[in-house]
Every structure is written in structure tokens, then in C-alpha cells.
Design an enzyme around this catalytic site. Structure first.
Site, PDB file in Angstrom:
ATOM      1  N   ASN A 165       0.855  -1.191   0.000  1.00 35.37           N
ATOM      2  CA  ASN A 165       0.000   0.000   0.000  1.00 35.37           C
ATOM      3  C   ASN A 165       0.886   1.234   0.000  1.00 35.37           C
ATOM      4  OD1 ASN A 165       0.564   0.835   2.846  1.00 35.37           O
ATOM      5  ND2 ASN A 165      -0.192  -1.234   3.169  1.00 35.37           N
ATOM      6  N   ASP A 182      -4.418  -6.560   5.014  1.00 39.50           N
ATOM      7  CA  ASP A 182      -5.389  -7.410   5.710  1.00 39.50           C
ATOM      8  C   ASP A 182      -5.341  -8.857   5.213  1.00 39.50           C
ATOM      9  OD1 ASP A 182      -6.417  -5.404   7.366  1.00 39.50           O
ATOM     10  OD2 ASP A 182      -7.561  -4.581   5.689  1.00 39.50           O
ATOM     11  N   LYS A 236       8.917 -17.175 -10.364  1.00 40.18           N
ATOM     12  CA  LYS A 236       8.075 -16.121 -10.935  1.00 40.18           C
ATOM     13  C   LYS A 236       6.893 -16.750 -11.694  1.00 40.18           C
ATOM     14  CE  LYS A 236       8.174 -12.191 -13.991  1.00 40.18           C
ATOM     15  NZ  LYS A 236       8.832 -11.582 -15.126  1.00 40.18           N
ATOM     16  N   ASP A 291      -4.662  -9.951  12.832  1.00 41.23           N
ATOM     17  CA  ASP A 291      -4.832  -8.535  13.174  1.00 41.23           C
ATOM     18  C   ASP A 291      -3.955  -8.244  14.395  1.00 41.23           C
ATOM     19  OD1 ASP A 291      -5.718  -6.030  14.173  1.00 41.23           O
ATOM     20  OD2 ASP A 291      -7.555  -6.256  12.989  1.00 41.23           O
ATOM     21  N   ILE A 292      -2.874  -7.550  14.167  1.00 42.37           N
ATOM     22  CA  ILE A 292      -1.860  -7.365  15.218  1.00 42.37           C
ATOM     23  C   ILE A 292      -2.411  -6.496  16.343  1.00 42.37           C
ATOM     24  CG2 ILE A 292       0.548  -6.713  15.631  1.00 42.37           C
ATOM     25  CD1 ILE A 292       0.821  -6.783  12.471  1.00 42.37           C
ATOM     26  N   PHE A 329      -4.736   3.117  14.535  1.00 43.22           N
ATOM     27  CA  PHE A 329      -4.981   4.118  13.506  1.00 43.22           C
ATOM     28  C   PHE A 329      -6.053   3.578  12.570  1.00 43.22           C
ATOM     29  CE2 PHE A 329      -2.121   7.792  13.330  1.00 43.22           C
ATOM     30  CZ  PHE A 329      -1.395   7.558  14.487  1.00 43.22           C
ATOM     31  N   LYS A 389     -14.541   0.866  13.778  1.00 40.17           N
ATOM     32  CA  LYS A 389     -13.236   0.215  13.955  1.00 40.17           C
ATOM     33  C   LYS A 389     -12.774   0.325  15.404  1.00 40.17           C
ATOM     34  CE  LYS A 389     -10.853   0.195  10.318  1.00 40.17           C
ATOM     35  NZ  LYS A 389     -10.109   0.675   9.155  1.00 40.17           N
ATOM     36  N   LYS A 401     -11.869  -3.067  17.393  1.00 43.69           N
ATOM     37  CA  LYS A 401     -10.459  -3.419  17.647  1.00 43.69           C
ATOM     38  C   LYS A 401     -10.139  -3.588  19.132  1.00 43.69           C
ATOM     39  CE  LYS A 401      -8.664  -2.876  13.366  1.00 43.69           C
ATOM     40  NZ  LYS A 401      -7.677  -3.688  12.656  1.00 43.69           N
TER      41      LYS A 401
HETATM   42  O1  C5P Z   1      -8.553  -2.955   9.893  1.00 41.99           O
HETATM   43  P1  C5P Z   1      -7.633  -1.855   9.514  1.00 41.99           P
HETATM   44  O2  C5P Z   1      -6.431  -2.330   8.716  1.00 41.99           O
HETATM   45  O3  C5P Z   1      -8.281  -0.707   8.802  1.00 41.99           O
HETATM   46  O4  C5P Z   1      -7.131  -1.290  10.920  1.00 41.99           O
HETATM   47  C1  C5P Z   1      -6.185  -0.285  11.042  1.00 41.99           C
HETATM   48  C2  C5P Z   1      -5.464  -0.398  12.341  1.00 41.99           C
HETATM   49  O5  C5P Z   1      -5.196  -1.752  12.664  1.00 41.99           O
HETATM   50  C3  C5P Z   1      -4.105   0.241  12.291  1.00 41.99           C
HETATM   51  O6  C5P Z   1      -3.775   0.668  13.608  1.00 41.99           O
HETATM   52  C4  C5P Z   1      -3.217  -0.902  11.837  1.00 41.99           C
HETATM   53  O7  C5P Z   1      -1.854  -0.675  12.186  1.00 41.99           O
HETATM   54  C5  C5P Z   1      -3.812  -2.071  12.580  1.00 41.99           C
HETATM   55  N1  C5P Z   1      -3.721  -3.368  11.911  1.00 41.99           N
HETATM   56  C6  C5P Z   1      -2.947  -4.361  12.483  1.00 41.99           C
HETATM   57  N2  C5P Z   1      -2.907  -5.602  11.891  1.00 41.99           N
HETATM   58  C7  C5P Z   1      -3.610  -5.844  10.774  1.00 41.99           C
HETATM   59  C8  C5P Z   1      -4.396  -4.847  10.178  1.00 41.99           C
HETATM   60  C9  C5P Z   1      -4.416  -3.615  10.787  1.00 41.99           C
HETATM   61  O8  C5P Z   1      -2.296  -4.129  13.494  1.00 41.99           O
HETATM   62  N3  C5P Z   1      -3.539  -7.044  10.219  1.00 41.99           N
END
Ligand code: C5P
Length: 409
Positions: free
Chosen positions: A215, A283, A293, A312-313, A332, A346, A350
């Protein structure tokens, strides 16, 4: 924020520009907050405001001459800076910026700057072309390297009728930076002894050895937050993916590639007092990663990608048990539409304590740009921060974190 200005002495250098009148409002704001102001006016500043006006509002005689016979000692300029707690240059002309960058000392103001042993906040004000001119930008880099803090300039219509960056930041903004300084960088660094984990930059999910999904995150916001927290005395664990800017000095860096790498590095770096998830994490990732390749097929058909979810960290850290969970977990949300609505959902999903949402639609230039407009969520609701530089977002967040930790200590 407690009153950090009471009894503090600010040496305010006013240089010559139409924005000099704004310096009078800065003096008023400092005085109102209980601070003391010692104004210095350069010769050209006196074309715009009189020493009498500045001195009367400050309640201290405004100075301008290097060798002032009414001040008993000819080392007045040294005393002035030793006496002060902070130096502010507002407005700062292109000429004065050039003097500061190059160590010129030919009047009281520039001599005081060269003899300084205090932090300096600079509020530039000049014509847009002068601001963007190569020499000014080079001088700007030099004074930033010397540790000076820049506030503004703002973008807008200028006194000369041209439009663009160059207008001095509003007096309230300069005053906020002064308050922030005393709060964040005062003698006792507020985050000393605190361990803060920050994720930053973009993850990359390989499809094969040469291609990946990623991204547009530049890593600038995460880096600015890490720099502000580091300056406030925190020990920083900086877990970063790809970024356009190098990590700040003095932080522990773990460089990662994929979301899974970032997950592992984050859990490895725990425990910590605060965790900030600024990274733009993919994601999903391709289910299969080709070891070679992926080749075009002869029939011209594009391959279809099967994706799987990444961990999702942020959510995983927010869900940790008390004792393992950081006292403050901050997420964020990068949104392109219905920012507040999507971000609120969100925030709830979260499980983090605070969430900073920003609009990253193309029109805002947030991705890769130097400024940001944040909608801040906590358990009290949400409010909007005005558009400000990413460095200022970092500082504002650092202040808020310091004040949260102080209350919960
Ligand atoms: O779900 P989304 O990607 O929009 O969420 C954004 C927030 O979640 C940010 O703080 C991003 O660093 C964190 N995040 C994460 N691990 C993921 C996806 C998002 O820590 N796999």
C-alpha cells in the site's frame, strides 16, 4: 494540560515582516498563561511594531541594540539567553533564518541565537516564493539539523496577494507549541523509563519472488510519532515495514516485510507500557506464494488469486490479559470515505483505548504528504484535530500519552 508556563521566561525575537503584529498576540497569550516575555526586535522589525508597543505589552523593555549603554554589561546577550527558559523567533524572516543557519551574529537577535543554550521555536513568515526558494529550504534543513523546532508556515493568501505556504502560523498555534515544549521537554522528560512500541510503514505480501501486494504508506507519521516520543524520553521499539523515510535516531529498529513478520516482531517486543499501531498492514495475503516467478499463460488468461486473512496485530495486543496488555493500546484508521463513521466502528471492533482516524483519500495527500488531519477517539467520544504537520501530530500524541501515564501512575 496543567499550567506549565507559570514563572517561565521566554525570549521572543521579533524579526521584520508584516506578520510582526502577530507577535504582540503571542506576548499576550504567554502573559495570560503566567509566563514572562523578554522581547528583542531586530532593526527591520521596528518598521512594523514599535519597541514601545512590544515592551509595554510584555511588561519588559524591548531590546534591540547589541551594545546597549543602559544595560550595564556588554555581555547582555549572553545573560539574556542564560536567563531564558525558551527562545521563540516569531515571525522569522528568510533573512533571519539564513543568519541562524550560518551562524551570523551582527545584531542582538542573531548574537543571542548563536550564544543560545536553550531550545528554539521558529515561526517562519515570508512570501511563498521566498519560502520555497532553494536557499531557504537548505537553511531550513540546517536549522532543523541544529535542533530548532519549526512551527508553520501556513498556507493561504499572503499580504503581497500571492497564495501558498509562507504565512506565519497563528499566534495560538505558536503558543500551543510553547506550552507543548514546557510540557513535553521541560527538565524532567515526561516519558523517561517508559517503553513504547510503534509499528510503522507498509507491509509487503509476496505473490512470487518478484511481485508483492502493498500500500501507499510512507511511514512518515509513524516516524514522526516515534521521534516525538523519543524526544520525550521514552525507550522506543520501532517495528517497521517499507517506508520512504529512515527511522528516527535513538530507537530500536526491527525491519520486517510481511504482516506475519510484524505480528511476530510485535509479540517478541512485548511487554511495553504503550503500543501504537501506525503501520498500514495488509489485511490479506496470497494463499500460495510461488517459489518461481508466475509465468504468463499462452492463452492470455490472468491468474486468479486466492487470498487468506492476515492476523490482526492491533486486535491481538488489545485482547491480551491485564498484566500482559500495555496500559495504552492505540490504533490508527486510514479511511477514504465516511471517516468518522467507519473509524467509530473500527474503534469498537479493535478493542484499543484510543484510535486516530485519518482521511487518506487521494484529495487529502495524506499518504506520503507532510500533514495530517486526525479524528481522535477515546472512551469519551471523538473530536477533530485541525490539519497539522505529521511532526505536530506526533508531539500532540506524545503530550497526551505523557499526561495519561502521569495520571495512571
Ligand atoms: O482494519 P484496519 O487495517 O483498517 O485497521 C487499522 C489499524 O489496525 C491500524 O492501527 C493498523 O496498524 C492495525 N492493523 C494491524 N494488523 C492488521 C491490520 C491492521 O495491526 N492485520
Amino acid at each position: 494540560m496543567p499550567n506549565m508556563l507559570a514563572g517561565r521566561k521566554i525570549l521572543l525575537i521579533i524579526t521584520g515582516g508584516i506578520a510582526a503584529f502577530k507577535a504582540i498576540d503571542i506576548i499576550r497569550l504567554i502573559k495570560k498563561a503566567g509566563g514572562e516575555v523578554q522581547p528583542i526586535l531586530t532593526a527591520s522589525a521596528q518598521e512594523f511594531v514599535t519597541p514601545l508597543t512590544a515592551g509595554t505589552i510584555a511588561g519588559n523593555e524591548a531590546l534591540s541594540e547589541l551594545f546597549d549603554l543602559t544595560r550595564e554589561s556588554d555581555i547582555g546577550h549572553i545573560e539574556l539567553v542564560r536567563d531564558a527558559d525558551l527562545i521563540v523567533v516569531a515571525p522569522c524572516t528568510a533573512n533571519f533564518m539564513a543568519k541562524m543557519a550560518n551562524g551570523l551574529a551582527d545584531d542582538l537577535a542573531s548574537t543571542a541565537i548563536l550564544a543560545r543554550d536553550k531550545h528554539v521555536i521558529v515561526a517562519p513568515a515570508m512570501n511563498v516564493k521566498m519560502w520555497s526558494a532553494g536557499p531557504t529550504q537548505r537553511n531550513l534543513n540546517l536549522i532543523v539539523e541544529d535542533g530548532m523546532q519549526i512551527v508553520g508556515p501556513d498556507e493561504g493568501e499572503m499580504a503581497c496577494g500571492e497564495f501558498g505556504p509562507g504565512r506565519m502560523a497563528e499566534p495560538e498555534t505558536v503558543f500551543a507549541a510553547i506550552e507543548d515544549y514546557f510540557y513535553t521537554f521541560g527538565e524532567n522528560l515526561p516519558l523517561k523509563g517508559k517503553r513504547i512500541l510503534i509499528t510503522s510503514g507498509a507491509t509487503r505480501e509476496p505473490l512470487d519472488p518478484v511481485r508483492y501486494l502493498t500500500n501507499a504508506s510512507s511511514g512518515k507519521q509513524g516516524t514522526a510519532i516515534a521521534a516525538a516520543l523519543r524526544a520525550a524520553g521514552a525507550e522506543i521499539e520501532f517495528v517497521t515495514g517499507a517506508a520512504e523515510v529512515p527511522p528516527p535516531n535513538g530507537v530500536n529498529v526491527t525491519q520486517i516485510t510481511t504482516a506475519q513478520d510484524m505480528y511476530d516482531a510485535v509479540h517478541e517486543a512485548l511487554p511495553c507500557d504503550v503500543a501504537i499501531f501506525c503501520a498500514a498492514v495488509s489485511d490479506w495475503r496470497p494463499k500460495e506464494v510461488g517459489s518461481k516467478k508466475i509465468k504468463k499463460t499462452g492463452d492470455g488468461e490472468a491468474p486468479s488469486l486466492e487470498m487468506v486473512l492476515n492476523p490482526d496485530i492491533l486486535k491481538s495486543v488489545a485482547a491480551l490479559e491485564p498484566g500482559e496488555r500495555p496500559a495504552l493500546v492505540i490504533g490508527f484508521a486510514a479511511e477514504t470515505d465516511n471517516v468518522t463513521e467507519h473509524a467509530r466502528a473500527k474503534y469498537e471492533r479493535k478493542g484499543c483505548d484510543w484510535l486516530l482516524a485519518n482521511d487518506v483519500s487521494a484529495k487529502t495527500g495524506t499518504f506520503g504528504g507532510d500533514s495530517n488531519a486526525i479524528v481522535f477517539f477515546d472512551d469519551q467520544g471523538h473530536h477533530e484535530w485541525p490539519q497539522m504537520s505529521k511532526a505536530e501530530v506526533g508531539q500532540k500524541l506524545a503530550n497526551r500519552i505523557a499526561s495519561f501515564l502521569k495520571q495512571s501512575d
